[in-house]
Design an enzyme around this catalytic site. Structure first.
Site, PDB file in Angstrom:
ATOM      1  N   HIS A   1       4.303   1.083   3.949  1.00  0.00           N
ATOM      2  CA  HIS A   1       5.371   2.085   3.870  1.00  0.00           C
ATOM      3  C   HIS A   1       5.379   2.930   5.134  1.00  0.00           C
ATOM      4  O   HIS A   1       4.493   2.829   5.979  1.00  0.00           O
ATOM      5  CB  HIS A   1       5.218   2.958   2.612  1.00  0.00           C
ATOM      6  CG  HIS A   1       4.140   4.000   2.706  1.00  0.00           C
ATOM      7  ND1 HIS A   1       4.268   5.245   2.159  1.00  0.00           N
ATOM      8  CD2 HIS A   1       2.909   3.992   3.273  1.00  0.00           C
ATOM      9  CE1 HIS A   1       3.171   5.962   2.374  1.00  0.00           C
ATOM     10  NE2 HIS A   1       2.327   5.209   3.041  1.00  0.00           N
TER      11      HIS A   1
ATOM     12  N   CYS B   1       2.033   9.306  10.020  1.00  0.00           N
ATOM     13  CA  CYS B   1       2.521   8.460   8.921  1.00  0.00           C
ATOM     14  C   CYS B   1       4.016   8.163   9.034  1.00  0.00           C
ATOM     15  O   CYS B   1       4.565   7.405   8.242  1.00  0.00           O
ATOM     16  CB  CYS B   1       2.208   9.098   7.572  1.00  0.00           C
ATOM     17  SG  CYS B   1       0.436   9.205   7.262  1.00  0.00           S
TER      18      CYS B   1
ATOM     19  N   HIS C   1       2.738   1.624   7.994  1.00  0.00           N
ATOM     20  CA  HIS C   1       1.314   1.365   7.812  1.00  0.00           C
ATOM     21  C   HIS C   1       1.091   0.949   6.366  1.00  0.00           C
ATOM     22  O   HIS C   1       2.006   1.028   5.540  1.00  0.00           O
ATOM     23  CB  HIS C   1       0.476   2.606   8.165  1.00  0.00           C
ATOM     24  CG  HIS C   1       0.780   3.798   7.316  1.00  0.00           C
ATOM     25  ND1 HIS C   1       1.891   4.608   7.527  1.00  0.00           N
ATOM     26  CD2 HIS C   1       0.146   4.306   6.239  1.00  0.00           C
ATOM     27  CE1 HIS C   1       1.896   5.570   6.615  1.00  0.00           C
ATOM     28  NE2 HIS C   1       0.855   5.412   5.821  1.00  0.00           N
TER      29      HIS C   1
ATOM     30  N   HIS D   1      -1.518   0.541   2.667  1.00  0.00           N
ATOM     31  CA  HIS D   1      -2.572   1.105   1.819  1.00  0.00           C
ATOM     32  C   HIS D   1      -2.952   0.086   0.757  1.00  0.00           C
ATOM     33  O   HIS D   1      -2.137  -0.753   0.364  1.00  0.00           O
ATOM     34  CB  HIS D   1      -2.084   2.364   1.089  1.00  0.00           C
ATOM     35  CG  HIS D   1      -1.807   3.521   1.979  1.00  0.00           C
ATOM     36  ND1 HIS D   1      -2.790   4.282   2.559  1.00  0.00           N
ATOM     37  CD2 HIS D   1      -0.631   4.061   2.394  1.00  0.00           C
ATOM     38  CE1 HIS D   1      -2.241   5.244   3.288  1.00  0.00           C
ATOM     39  NE2 HIS D   1      -0.923   5.117   3.206  1.00  0.00           N
TER      40      HIS D   1
ATOM     41  N   ASP E   1       3.438  -4.813  -5.277  1.00  0.00           N
ATOM     42  CA  ASP E   1       2.341  -5.474  -4.590  1.00  0.00           C
ATOM     43  C   ASP E   1       2.826  -6.368  -3.446  1.00  0.00           C
ATOM     44  O   ASP E   1       3.748  -7.167  -3.611  1.00  0.00           O
ATOM     45  CB  ASP E   1       1.525  -6.302  -5.583  1.00  0.00           C
ATOM     46  CG  ASP E   1       0.204  -6.788  -5.009  1.00  0.00           C
ATOM     47  OD1 ASP E   1      -0.356  -6.103  -4.131  1.00  0.00           O
ATOM     48  OD2 ASP E   1      -0.282  -7.854  -5.443  1.00  0.00           O
ATOM     49  N   HIS E   2       2.200  -6.181  -2.296  1.00  0.00           N
ATOM     50  CA  HIS E   2       2.504  -6.935  -1.083  1.00  0.00           C
ATOM     51  C   HIS E   2       3.977  -6.807  -0.678  1.00  0.00           C
ATOM     52  O   HIS E   2       4.628  -7.775  -0.304  1.00  0.00           O
ATOM     53  CB  HIS E   2       2.083  -8.406  -1.212  1.00  0.00           C
ATOM     54  CG  HIS E   2       0.607  -8.561  -1.114  1.00  0.00           C
ATOM     55  ND1 HIS E   2      -0.216  -8.353  -2.191  1.00  0.00           N
ATOM     56  CD2 HIS E   2      -0.186  -8.860  -0.066  1.00  0.00           C
ATOM     57  CE1 HIS E   2      -1.467  -8.539  -1.808  1.00  0.00           C
ATOM     58  NE2 HIS E   2      -1.484  -8.843  -0.521  1.00  0.00           N
TER      59      HIS E   2
ATOM     60  N   GLU F   1      -3.672   6.855  -3.045  1.00  0.00           N
ATOM     61  CA  GLU F   1      -3.227   6.230  -1.802  1.00  0.00           C
ATOM     62  C   GLU F   1      -4.446   5.873  -0.942  1.00  0.00           C
ATOM     63  O   GLU F   1      -4.469   4.852  -0.263  1.00  0.00           O
ATOM     64  CB  GLU F   1      -2.317   7.204  -1.065  1.00  0.00           C
ATOM     65  CG  GLU F   1      -1.650   6.650   0.151  1.00  0.00           C
ATOM     66  CD  GLU F   1      -0.703   7.667   0.750  1.00  0.00           C
ATOM     67  OE1 GLU F   1       0.514   7.414   0.708  1.00  0.00           O
ATOM     68  OE2 GLU F   1      -1.175   8.707   1.256  1.00  0.00           O
TER      69      GLU F   1
END
Length: 150
Positions: free
Chosen positions: A17, A36, A42, A44, A82-83, A127
């Site tokens: 994100h 950020c 980037h 997480h 996810d992913h 996070e």
């Protein structure tokens, strides 16, 4: 009357994100979100904890089946997040920053749509090991729920 119990299940997902609010200027976004806000984004490894609350069934000794809770988390959150690149792949985040707080709200709404009414108590999104946000449904409006599209 049956005892009231809290039960939680933890799951994890990986996602990318960028903290960015499209309604703010580029400079304001840089000031508010710092590193950020990097245009490349980037990632997480998020941890989500879902807490349910309700009476213990006297026949089964359980509040709910863990298998049911696992499936609700998978279908409502993991299969969507996810992913993924949260900002680019999930419509809900096109108009709002993908902060841990907003991910917790999004997850709450999605889960509340698949779970029996009144069962969901809290959603906690970590996070990082140092940063987490929790949401228990306070302040939601019909507009928030309608905006929760994927």
């Amino acid at each position: 009357m049956s005892p009231i119990c809290y039960l939680s299940r933890v799951a994890h997902f990986s996602a990318a994100h960028r903290l960015h609010n499209p309604s703010l200027s580029a400079e304001t976004n840089r000031q508010v979100f710092g590193k950020c806000n990097h245009p490349g984004g980037h990632g997480h490894n998020y941890i989500i904890e879902v807490v349910v609350r309700g009476p213990v069934n006297s026949e089964t000794g359980m509040l709910i089946s863990i298998d049911d809770l696992k499936q609700w988390i998978k279908s409502a959150v993991l299969d969507i997040m996810d992913h993924r690149n949260i900002d680019q792949d999930i419509a809900y985040f096109k108009a709002r920053p993908s902060t841990a707080e907003n991910i917790a709200v999004f997850s709450w709404i999605r889960l509340s749509q698949v779970m029996p009414p009144g069962l969901l108590h809290q959603v906690i999104v970590s996070e990082t090991i140092k940063n987490k946000a929790s949401f228990s449904g306070e302040g939601l409006t019909d507009k928030d729920i309608e905006a929760c599209i994927v």
